[in-house]
Write a protein that holds these residues in place. Sequence first.
Motif, PDB file in Angstrom:
ATOM      1  N   MET A   1       4.581   2.417  17.843  1.00 51.93           N
ATOM      2  CA  MET A   1       3.841   1.478  18.705  1.00 51.93           C
ATOM      3  C   MET A   1       2.811   2.273  19.437  1.00 51.93           C
ATOM      4  O   MET A   1       3.170   3.171  20.150  1.00 51.93           O
ATOM      5  N   ARG A   2       1.501   2.056  19.133  1.00 55.30           N
ATOM      6  CA  ARG A   2       0.325   2.901  20.195  1.00 55.30           C
ATOM      7  C   ARG A   2       0.299   1.839  21.081  1.00 55.30           C
ATOM      8  O   ARG A   2       0.047   0.866  21.257  1.00 55.30           O
ATOM      9  N   PRO A   3       0.508   2.760  22.524  1.00 51.37           N
ATOM     10  CA  PRO A   3       0.375   2.007  23.712  1.00 51.37           C
ATOM     11  C   PRO A   3      -1.055   1.736  23.824  1.00 51.37           C
ATOM     12  O   PRO A   3      -2.090   2.051  23.667  1.00 51.37           O
ATOM     13  N   ARG A   4      -1.237   0.613  24.559  1.00 51.83           N
ATOM     14  CA  ARG A   4      -2.428  -0.364  24.843  1.00 51.83           C
ATOM     15  C   ARG A   4      -3.200   0.629  25.702  1.00 51.83           C
ATOM     16  O   ARG A   4      -4.412   0.562  25.753  1.00 51.83           O
ATOM     17  N   VAL A   5      -2.678   1.648  26.543  1.00 50.22           N
ATOM     18  CA  VAL A   5      -3.636   2.603  27.613  1.00 50.22           C
ATOM     19  C   VAL A   5      -4.228   3.826  26.605  1.00 50.22           C
ATOM     20  O   VAL A   5      -4.819   4.667  27.127  1.00 50.22           O
ATOM     21  N   SER A   6      -3.815   3.676  25.370  1.00 48.14           N
ATOM     22  CA  SER A   6      -4.291   5.237  24.694  1.00 48.14           C
ATOM     23  C   SER A   6      -4.804   4.765  23.020  1.00 48.14           C
ATOM     24  O   SER A   6      -4.328   3.845  22.322  1.00 48.14           O
ATOM     25  N   GLU A   7      -5.895   5.554  22.765  1.00 54.26           N
ATOM     26  CA  GLU A   7      -6.345   5.486  21.414  1.00 54.26           C
ATOM     27  C   GLU A   7      -5.838   6.698  20.806  1.00 54.26           C
ATOM     28  O   GLU A   7      -6.346   6.988  19.671  1.00 54.26           O
ATOM     29  N   GLN A   8      -4.970   7.735  21.415  1.00 55.18           N
ATOM     30  CA  GLN A   8      -4.638   9.016  20.892  1.00 55.18           C
ATOM     31  C   GLN A   8      -3.246   9.098  20.418  1.00 55.18           C
ATOM     32  O   GLN A   8      -2.748  10.142  21.085  1.00 55.18           O
ATOM     33  N   LEU A   9      -2.626   8.333  19.572  1.00 58.68           N
ATOM     34  CA  LEU A   9      -1.299   8.329  19.139  1.00 58.68           C
ATOM     35  C   LEU A   9      -1.208   9.443  17.958  1.00 58.68           C
ATOM     36  O   LEU A   9      -1.844   9.097  17.056  1.00 58.68           O
ATOM     37  N   ASP A  10      -0.586  10.561  18.188  1.00 67.04           N
ATOM     38  CA  ASP A  10      -0.732  11.602  17.081  1.00 67.04           C
ATOM     39  C   ASP A  10       0.739  11.567  16.612  1.00 67.04           C
ATOM     40  O   ASP A  10       1.626  11.507  17.059  1.00 67.04           O
ATOM     41  N   PHE A  11       0.798  12.288  15.097  1.00 64.79           N
ATOM     42  CA  PHE A  11       1.936  12.252  14.436  1.00 64.79           C
ATOM     43  C   PHE A  11       2.551  13.820  14.550  1.00 64.79           C
ATOM     44  O   PHE A  11       1.681  14.716  15.021  1.00 64.79           O
ATOM     45  N   GLU A  12       3.947  13.867  14.568  1.00 59.94           N
ATOM     46  CA  GLU A  12       4.595  15.021  14.717  1.00 59.94           C
ATOM     47  C   GLU A  12       5.916  15.126  14.068  1.00 59.94           C
ATOM     48  O   GLU A  12       6.833  14.479  14.555  1.00 59.94           O
ATOM     49  N   GLY A  13       5.814  15.399  12.749  1.00 65.06           N
ATOM     50  CA  GLY A  13       7.106  15.127  11.793  1.00 65.06           C
ATOM     51  C   GLY A  13       7.747  16.515  12.162  1.00 65.06           C
ATOM     52  O   GLY A  13       7.477  17.644  12.287  1.00 65.06           O
ATOM     53  N   GLU A  14       9.274  16.108  12.673  1.00 68.55           N
ATOM     54  CA  GLU A  14      10.145  17.108  13.303  1.00 68.55           C
ATOM     55  C   GLU A  14      11.566  17.050  12.600  1.00 68.55           C
ATOM     56  O   GLU A  14      12.193  15.786  12.238  1.00 68.55           O
ATOM     57  N   LEU A  15      12.178  17.997  12.568  1.00 65.21           N
ATOM     58  CA  LEU A  15      13.799  18.171  12.245  1.00 65.21           C
ATOM     59  C   LEU A  15      14.634  17.507  13.449  1.00 65.21           C
ATOM     60  O   LEU A  15      14.059  18.167  14.628  1.00 65.21           O
ATOM     61  N   ALA A  16      15.475  16.661  13.068  1.00 69.27           N
ATOM     62  CA  ALA A  16      16.418  16.372  14.585  1.00 69.27           C
ATOM     63  C   ALA A  16      17.843  16.860  14.112  1.00 69.27           C
ATOM     64  O   ALA A  16      18.251  16.830  13.286  1.00 69.27           O
ATOM     65  N   VAL A  17      18.519  17.669  15.334  1.00 67.43           N
ATOM     66  CA  VAL A  17      19.507  18.094  15.216  1.00 67.43           C
ATOM     67  C   VAL A  17      20.448  17.315  15.911  1.00 67.43           C
ATOM     68  O   VAL A  17      20.252  16.765  17.413  1.00 67.43           O
ATOM     69  N   ILE A  18      21.841  16.769  15.504  1.00 67.01           N
ATOM     70  CA  ILE A  18      22.536  16.057  15.929  1.00 67.01           C
ATOM     71  C   ILE A  18      23.729  16.711  16.360  1.00 67.01           C
ATOM     72  O   ILE A  18      24.363  17.524  15.567  1.00 67.01           O
ATOM     73  N   ILE A  19      24.165  16.838  17.860  1.00 68.36           N
ATOM     74  CA  ILE A  19      25.381  17.744  18.092  1.00 68.36           C
ATOM     75  C   ILE A  19      26.530  16.832  17.975  1.00 68.36           C
ATOM     76  O   ILE A  19      26.636  15.965  18.126  1.00 68.36           O
ATOM     77  N   GLY A  20      27.448  17.910  17.429  1.00 69.70           N
ATOM     78  CA  GLY A  20      28.785  17.277  17.026  1.00 69.70           C
ATOM     79  C   GLY A  20      30.088  17.688  18.297  1.00 69.70           C
ATOM     80  O   GLY A  20      30.717  17.098  18.449  1.00 69.70           O
ATOM     81  N   VAL A  21      29.687  18.976  18.748  1.00 67.89           N
ATOM     82  CA  VAL A  21      30.776  19.438  19.564  1.00 67.89           C
ATOM     83  C   VAL A  21      29.969  19.918  20.864  1.00 67.89           C
ATOM     84  O   VAL A  21      28.831  20.623  20.766  1.00 67.89           O
ATOM     85  N   GLY A  22      30.128  19.269  21.845  1.00 62.70           N
ATOM     86  CA  GLY A  22      29.330  19.757  23.340  1.00 62.70           C
ATOM     87  C   GLY A  22      29.818  21.077  23.456  1.00 62.70           C
ATOM     88  O   GLY A  22      30.623  21.794  23.282  1.00 62.70           O
ATOM     89  N   GLY A  23      29.339  21.418  24.725  1.00 62.23           N
ATOM     90  CA  GLY A  23      29.260  22.799  25.243  1.00 62.23           C
ATOM     91  C   GLY A  23      28.191  23.248  26.122  1.00 62.23           C
ATOM     92  O   GLY A  23      27.054  22.692  26.206  1.00 62.23           O
ATOM     93  N   ARG A  24      28.405  24.224  26.902  1.00 64.98           N
ATOM     94  CA  ARG A  24      27.472  24.878  27.802  1.00 64.98           C
ATOM     95  C   ARG A  24      27.372  26.456  27.522  1.00 64.98           C
ATOM     96  O   ARG A  24      28.517  26.970  27.281  1.00 64.98           O
ATOM     97  N   HIS A  25      26.428  26.992  27.855  1.00 66.53           N
ATOM     98  CA  HIS A  25      26.083  28.448  27.695  1.00 66.53           C
ATOM     99  C   HIS A  25      26.751  28.992  26.295  1.00 66.53           C
ATOM    100  O   HIS A  25      27.704  29.786  26.079  1.00 66.53           O
ATOM    101  N   ILE A  26      26.305  28.198  25.385  1.00 63.65           N
ATOM    102  CA  ILE A  26      26.669  28.382  23.717  1.00 63.65           C
ATOM    103  C   ILE A  26      26.082  29.680  23.300  1.00 63.65           C
ATOM    104  O   ILE A  26      24.792  29.931  23.340  1.00 63.65           O
ATOM    105  N   ALA A  27      26.738  30.680  22.825  1.00 63.82           N
ATOM    106  CA  ALA A  27      26.247  32.009  22.097  1.00 63.82           C
ATOM    107  C   ALA A  27      25.509  31.417  20.819  1.00 63.82           C
ATOM    108  O   ALA A  27      26.101  30.470  20.006  1.00 63.82           O
TER     109      ALA A  27
END
Length: 172
Positions: free
Chosen positions: A1-27
């Motif tokens: 959806m292009r927001p009505r306040v903008s005419e500068q909607l840009d594309f960015e194809g990206e890899l998405a990573v889905i976390i399966g095991v949580g954690g903090r300070h992961i090596a």
Amino acid sequence: MRPRVSEQLDFEGELAVIIGVGGRHIAKERALEHVAGYSIFNEASVRDYQFKSPQWTIGKNFDATGAFGPSFVSADELPPGAAGLGLVTRLNGQVVQQCNTADMIFSVADIIAILSEAVTLEPGDVIVTGTPAGIGWARRPPLFMKPGDLCTVEIEGLGTLSNAIADETHPA
């Protein structure tokens, strides 16, 4: 959806990573053990809002501008860190971005290790990894998505995400 306040909607194809095991300070050496799988993301950036202030976050968080999916591929079905996969973004059938996930500035393991220094990752979290060269804003003249356009992001082994672009129409 292009927001009505903008005419500068840009594309960015990206890899998405889905976390399966949580954690903090992961090596970094153990980071890929936390990945459930991967998918595709089109982080449509609202460039004029991204540059309205020194903090670019608003331009990447408008309602209905981030397309995700449609498939989920488990981590064990792809190379470690999803490295070496071809990524192609097309706008109306024309290739506008083409790269390989092996060329990402930060590997999936790096991203997880760095993020987990700041926040606790939880199962189901989605990490959007970044885009290759070729964004519309950097072209001369700039190339932005407009209503009626079709943006397609394809990642080898993950499939294809296609989205028709429309203008925001609902009242304030």
